[in-house]
Design an enzyme around this catalytic site. Structure first.
Site, mmCIF file in Angstrom:
data_model
loop_
_atom_site.group_PDB
_atom_site.id
_atom_site.type_symbol
_atom_site.label_atom_id
_atom_site.label_comp_id
_atom_site.label_asym_id
_atom_site.label_seq_id
_atom_site.Cartn_x
_atom_site.Cartn_y
_atom_site.Cartn_z
ATOM 1 N N HIS A 1 -2.124 5.673 6.338
ATOM 2 C CA HIS A 1 -0.761 6.061 6.402
ATOM 3 C C HIS A 1 -0.721 7.511 5.773
ATOM 4 C CE1 HIS A 1 0.272 1.756 6.438
ATOM 5 N NE2 HIS A 1 0.065 1.614 5.373
ATOM 6 N N CYS B 1 0.874 -1.224 -0.015
ATOM 7 C CA CYS B 1 -0.049 0.003 0.002
ATOM 8 C C CYS B 1 0.816 1.137 0.184
ATOM 9 C CB CYS B 1 -0.929 0.116 1.285
ATOM 10 S SG CYS B 1 -0.283 -0.382 2.751
#
Ligand code: NAD
Length: 337
Positions: free
Chosen positions: A220, A140
């Site tokens: 994130h 990711c």
């Protein structure tokens, strides 16, 4: 219509199954589960044929009243390709099984590049996976880095990237990773694996990354400093990122100043599971100082790699030669902005 199996119906697997089902040129022939939990029950309720990874557990599924269609071996018999979404490290073991069966397989970012031999990103190196048997969709974080660095490199060349990766401590449902109350340099060594990982899809890029874990589960967050080969002004960068699919310029001034608000935005978009497949870049953060570009972006770790898995299927099964056509097709079917 190509057949796709999903081995490992968890966070990534269930999203990949739904994304494949949304396409008109591929279909899901089965998904696999190890346990008869609510995800297994809901997979069957959604209409997926459910196969079990551990044949000895058949009775557990029977006792739970969850209908199974067979074992993973039987699922693999029926498919043109398998998307392996098992937890980190298991894919490498499964690779041997897929090789024996002569079946094409896509792995996820938890597997090591060296074990698979080829990494994939729709924008950076789609054609390298064309017709290939095995590839790994990068993680990711690496997908997030590639989405914005590739267009910037195309626009004006990149001399060097430094990135600070602020990583979520765990996914929202990972109670085994919390509660946490710390900032953890992760790893405490430099560089973190993200820089080297980016080089598996953006060959030759000069990048160093440091990473830390923080007590959040939502997304994130990345902070990038990019020395440009041929400095351009901020407006040109904005225009380039605006024109790049799966990248979203967002404004803190419009109430999107945090990962929490970005997740609220995904809810407002009516996205299934609140997914934000696009990489949001904070418009206010874009600045060029002394030939160096600065910007901040976020990554919805549970979903950004999902459209890339769909494109990887098209490349490996030779369904579409041009990455841009596959990207556009995937995006349209998934409602990506
Ligand atoms: P997960 O734990 O949510 O899901 C994994 C699923 O596989 C579970 O349903 C588990 O029961 C099942 N499983 C376990 N052993 C199995 C086996 N032997 N055979 C078949 N199924 C098995 O994990 P995840 O977060 O979806 O991660 C899957 C992969 O995707 C990993 O490589 C991970 O690094 C990568 N990835 C995860 C994220 C994320 O943020 N969650 C983001 C990008 C990539």
């Amino acid at each position: 219509m190509k057949s796709v199996a999903v081995n490992g119906y968890g966070t990534i697997g269930k999203r990949v199954a739904d994304a494949v089902s949304a396409q008109d040129d591929m279909k899901i022939v089965g998904v696999s589960k190890t346990k008869p939990d609510f995800e297994a029950r809901m997979a069957v309720e959604k209409g997926y044929d459910l196969y079990i990874s551990i044949p000895e557990r058949e009775k557990l599924f029977q006792d739970a009243g969850i209908e199974i269609s067979g074992t993973v071996d039987e699922m693999l018999d029926k498919t043109d390709i398998v998307v392996d979404c098992t937890p980190e490290g298991i894919g490498a073991k499964n690779l041997e099984i897929y090789k024996k069966l002569g079946i094409k397989a896509i792995f996820q970012g938890g597997e090591k590049h060296d074990n698979v031999g080829l990494s994939f990103n729709s924008f950076a190196n789609y054609s390298d996976s064309f017709g290939k048997d095995y590839a790994r969709v990068v993680s990711c974080n690496t997908t997030g880095l590639t989405r914005t660095l590739k267009p910037i490199n195309d626009l004006c060349g990149i001399k060097k990237v430094r990135a600070v990766m602020v990583r979520r401590g765990g996914d929202p449902s990972q109670i085994n990773k919390g509660p946490i109350n710390a900032v953890v340099p992760n790893p405490p060594t430099v560089p973190s694996h993200h820089g080297p990982d980016l080089k598996t899809v953006m060959y030759g890029v000069n990048i160093n990354t440091v990473a830390l874990l923080v007590p959040t589960t939502l997304m994130h967050q990345h902070n990038l400093m990019v020395e440009l080969e041929n400095p351009v002004d901020v407006d040109e960068i904005k225009a380039k990122l605006n024109a790049t699919p799966r990248v979203l310029l967002v404004k803190a001034s419009e109430g999107l100043g945090s990962t929490a608000e970005l997740m609220e935005y995904a809810k407002e978009l009516g996205r299934s599971r609140n997914d934000l497949f696009e990489i949001p870049v904070w418009e206010e953060s874009l600045n060029v100082v002394d030939g160096e570009l600065y910007y901040m972006q976020a990554v919805h770790q549970e979903s950004d790699v999902v459209p890339e898995n769909v494109d990887a299927i098209r490349a490996m099964l030779e369904m579409e030669e041009e990455n841009n056509k596959s990207i556009a097709k995937t995006n349209k079917a998934m409602g990506i902005l």
